[in-house]
Design a protein around this motif. Structure first.
Motif, short mmCIF file in Angstrom:
data_model
loop_
_atom_site.label_atom_id
_atom_site.label_comp_id
_atom_site.label_asym_id
_atom_site.label_seq_id
_atom_site.Cartn_x
_atom_site.Cartn_y
_atom_site.Cartn_z
N SER A 1 -5.23 3.10 1.20
CA SER A 1 -5.94 1.87 0.55
C SER A 1 -5.62 1.69 -0.94
O SER A 1 -5.95 1.08 -1.81
CB SER A 1 -7.40 2.02 0.50
OG SER A 1 -7.87 3.13 -0.14
N ALA A 2 -4.41 2.34 -1.29
CA ALA A 2 -3.96 2.37 -2.83
C ALA A 2 -2.86 1.35 -2.96
O ALA A 2 -1.83 1.88 -2.21
CB ALA A 2 -3.64 3.51 -3.29
N LEU A 3 -2.99 0.44 -3.79
CA LEU A 3 -1.70 -0.40 -4.06
C LEU A 3 -0.67 0.15 -4.94
O LEU A 3 -0.89 1.05 -6.15
CB LEU A 3 -2.28 -1.58 -4.60
CG LEU A 3 -3.22 -2.33 -3.87
CD1 LEU A 3 -3.87 -3.57 -4.56
CD2 LEU A 3 -2.49 -3.18 -2.60
N ILE A 4 0.37 -0.23 -4.87
CA ILE A 4 1.82 0.60 -5.46
C ILE A 4 2.14 -0.60 -6.57
O ILE A 4 2.32 -1.93 -6.30
CB ILE A 4 2.86 0.78 -4.56
CG1 ILE A 4 2.67 1.84 -3.53
CG2 ILE A 4 4.23 1.00 -5.44
CD1 ILE A 4 3.81 2.16 -2.61
N GLU B 1 -4.65 -2.54 9.34
CA GLU B 1 -5.39 -3.77 9.55
C GLU B 1 -6.38 -3.73 8.56
O GLU B 1 -6.66 -4.65 8.17
CB GLU B 1 -5.62 -3.90 11.34
CG GLU B 1 -4.43 -4.09 12.10
CD GLU B 1 -3.85 -2.71 12.18
OE1 GLU B 1 -4.12 -1.64 11.82
OE2 GLU B 1 -2.59 -2.98 12.83
N LYS B 2 -7.12 -2.51 8.59
CA LYS B 2 -8.49 -2.45 7.58
C LYS B 2 -8.05 -2.74 6.11
O LYS B 2 -8.63 -3.51 5.55
CB LYS B 2 -9.04 -1.03 8.06
CG LYS B 2 -10.18 -1.06 6.92
CD LYS B 2 -11.36 -2.02 7.17
CE LYS B 2 -12.48 -1.66 6.41
NZ LYS B 2 -13.68 -2.71 6.61
N CYS B 3 -7.01 -1.81 6.01
CA CYS B 3 -6.32 -2.36 4.58
C CYS B 3 -6.14 -3.59 4.10
O CYS B 3 -6.37 -4.17 3.13
CB CYS B 3 -5.40 -1.12 4.01
SG CYS B 3 -5.97 0.48 4.30
N ASN B 4 -5.25 -4.34 5.10
CA ASN B 4 -4.82 -5.71 4.86
C ASN B 4 -6.35 -6.62 4.63
O ASN B 4 -6.18 -7.46 3.92
CB ASN B 4 -4.15 -6.25 6.11
CG ASN B 4 -2.66 -5.71 6.16
OD1 ASN B 4 -2.17 -5.24 5.12
ND2 ASN B 4 -2.14 -5.61 7.37
N SER B 5 -7.14 -6.56 5.67
CA SER B 5 -8.45 -7.10 5.51
C SER B 5 -9.09 -6.71 4.20
O SER B 5 -9.65 -7.70 3.54
CB SER B 5 -9.56 -6.57 6.65
OG SER B 5 -10.87 -7.06 6.35
N PHE C 1 0.98 -1.23 -0.18
CA PHE C 1 0.03 -0.12 -0.05
C PHE C 1 0.98 1.36 0.00
O PHE C 1 2.00 1.35 0.35
CB PHE C 1 -1.11 -0.09 1.20
CG PHE C 1 -1.94 -0.91 1.16
CD1 PHE C 1 -3.21 -0.84 0.51
CD2 PHE C 1 -2.06 -2.00 1.84
CE1 PHE C 1 -4.19 -1.94 0.29
CE2 PHE C 1 -3.14 -3.00 1.85
CZ PHE C 1 -4.03 -2.85 0.78
N SER C 2 0.18 2.36 -0.59
CA SER C 2 1.11 3.47 -0.64
C SER C 2 1.20 4.25 0.63
O SER C 2 0.01 4.32 1.38
CB SER C 2 0.27 4.61 -1.53
OG SER C 2 0.95 5.80 -1.41
#
Length: 454
Positions: free
Chosen positions: A65-68, A104-108, A59-60
């Motif tokens: 929530s933005a993937l690199i 944790e939320k973004c991993n979920s 994640f950035s």
């Protein structure tokens, strides 16, 4: 990557899979892996292409929530995962305050997006690929974040394949729990590739090959490293068909398969503007206001909080789609003899006497064809569009070098649907791509510059 007990469990599961698959003439897992490798890479794999795909889902630091995306190539996997992640996020986040999301939320969200992609494969069981690390790999266990990427040590593809283990699961909830416990599987340096292998191994190599049917090229281009349309469709819909139109079309006597149903997230491409392909209604009108956008070399994602952009098809839109399904060559007309079938499929009056009356009216010159425009004017005059006249859109481009200041962040624009279709300036690829769905759209971006599709 795995703790001791899970690594042991996975290894035991791998041996069990091999033992089971060797019975009754079934292929072994090693053979499935070899077939998956050929399907993805072909017979020859350039080291630099393999290494460009060797990255984890990271994640950035500037957009939680933005993937690199580190290098060109793996957008065919990263952009679909980002699209499904945003679909979940838009459905569940009160107020859509993206900047307050915890790690944790973004991993979920990442795990759930990956599981959504796996669920579309309709697999009898889920085969999750993991990478068995050696003790000497400890220094790279942090994945490949932006700062440490240049120091990451990579296997050759042969070494990578020797270290793949497969953990079988019967239910998606088991897969979600496993990824949640072992999030590093997705976030370490081979996370993107391991997802590709998991999707193909779960769906079955032979099924993917059957869906590709008429194509023999690998899913990843052997020279340039970009993903094929078949790979993009597999990630977005669970089916590795090679085309983006609705249903099937007959081209040169060949019946070529496209998208079979309305998808959760959509797909638009600038290649349609160039008349290289036709994107069907299923992709243009997804269930959620999220679209993967394609240039000729890269994939990005467009999304909106405006739910009306993903409103259910109107009766007129549905009828037009059905009409086009009887026009597989895209001529904008059907044989007059097909009118009854079209009316029946569109749930319109289809008694023989009425059909004959309409056939004479719509084919008044007795040419044996009925035009789409005449059909729509007769049955759905003044068909209204479901989209609002103005709405806010957001754009994601995961490729670090394509973002202002190399900061991967969502870009925001204010869109308006004008009275008449407009022609985009040839230099504005973003607007040109969006006009394949909204011909009259114009967008003013908050920072005054149109985002890059590349």
């Amino acid at each position: 990557m795995l703790n001791g007990s899970n690594a042991s469990h996975t290894s035991n599961s791998l041996r069990a899979v091999n033992k089971d698959n060797m019975s009754a003439g079934s292929v072994t897992l090693d053979q499935e892996l070899a077939s998956t490798r050929r399907l993805l890479w072909g017979d020859q794999v350039k080291d630099d292409v393999f290494r460009r795909w060797a990255q984890g889902f990271q994640f950035s630091p500037d957009e939680p929530s933005a993937l690199i995306q580190l290098e060109g190539g793996p957008c065919a996997a990263i952009a679909p995962v980002q699209g499904f992640l945003l679909k979940i996020l838009l459905s569940e986040t009160p107020g859509h305050n993206f900047h307050d999301l915890t790690s944790e939320k973004c991993n979920s969200l990442l795990v759930r997006a990956v599981c959504t992609i796996l669920s579309q494969c309709l697999a009898p069981k889920y085969n999750v690929a993991v990478y068995r690390k050696n003790e000497t790999d400890a220094e790279t266990s942090g994945g490949n974040n932006v700062e440490g990427h240049s120091n990451t040590v990579y296997d050759t593809i042969e070494q990578f394949h020797r270290r793949i283990e497969v953990h079988p699961f019967q239910t998606l909830s088991e897969v979600e729990a496993f990824y949640t416990r072992n999030i590093r599987i997705l976030k370490d340096k081979y996370g993107v590739l391991l997802l590709l292998y998991s999707v193909i191994l779960s769906k079955g190599v032979s099924i993917v090959e059957a869906e590709l049917a008429e194509l023999s090229d690998p899913l990843i281009h052997s020279t340039y490293g970009y993903g094929s349309q078949g790979l993009i469709n597999l990630m977005l819909t669970g089916r590795a068909v090679a085309h983006v139109w609705d249903h099937e079309q007959v081209v040169g006597g060949l019946r070529l398969r496209g998208i079979e149903r309305q998808n959760d997230i959509g797909f638009l491409t600038i290649m349609e503007h160039m008349q290289y392909c036709t994107v069907g209604s299923f992709y243009k009108n997804p269930k959620h206001p999220v679209w993967v956008l394609a240039s000729d070399t890269h994939l990005t994602v467009l999304f909106s909080l405006e739910r009306r952009l993903a409103a259910p098809e109107t009766a007129g839109e549905s009828a037009e789609r059905i009409f086009r399904s009887f026009d597989p060559e895209g001529n904008n007309f059907i044989p007059s003899a097909a009118l009854q079938d079209v009316l029946c499929a569109a749930d319109l009056v289809s008694e023989p006497e009425y059909v004959e009356l309409m056939r004479r009216k719509l084919d008044s010159e007795n040419l044996g064809i009925i035009l789409l425009s005449a059909f729509m004017d007769e049955f759905f005059p003044g068909c209204e569009r479901g989209a609002p006249d103005t709405f806010t859109i957001h754009h994601y481009n995961g490729l670090i070098r394509s973002n202002p200041g190399t900061r991967v962040m969502y870009r925001t624009g204010r869109a308006a649907l004008l009275e008449c279709p407009m022609r985009a300036a040839s230099t504005d690829a973003m607007l040109t791509c969006l006009q394949t769905k909204w011909p009259s759209i114009d967008v003013v971006w908050d920072d005054g510059q149109s985002p890059s599709l590349n």
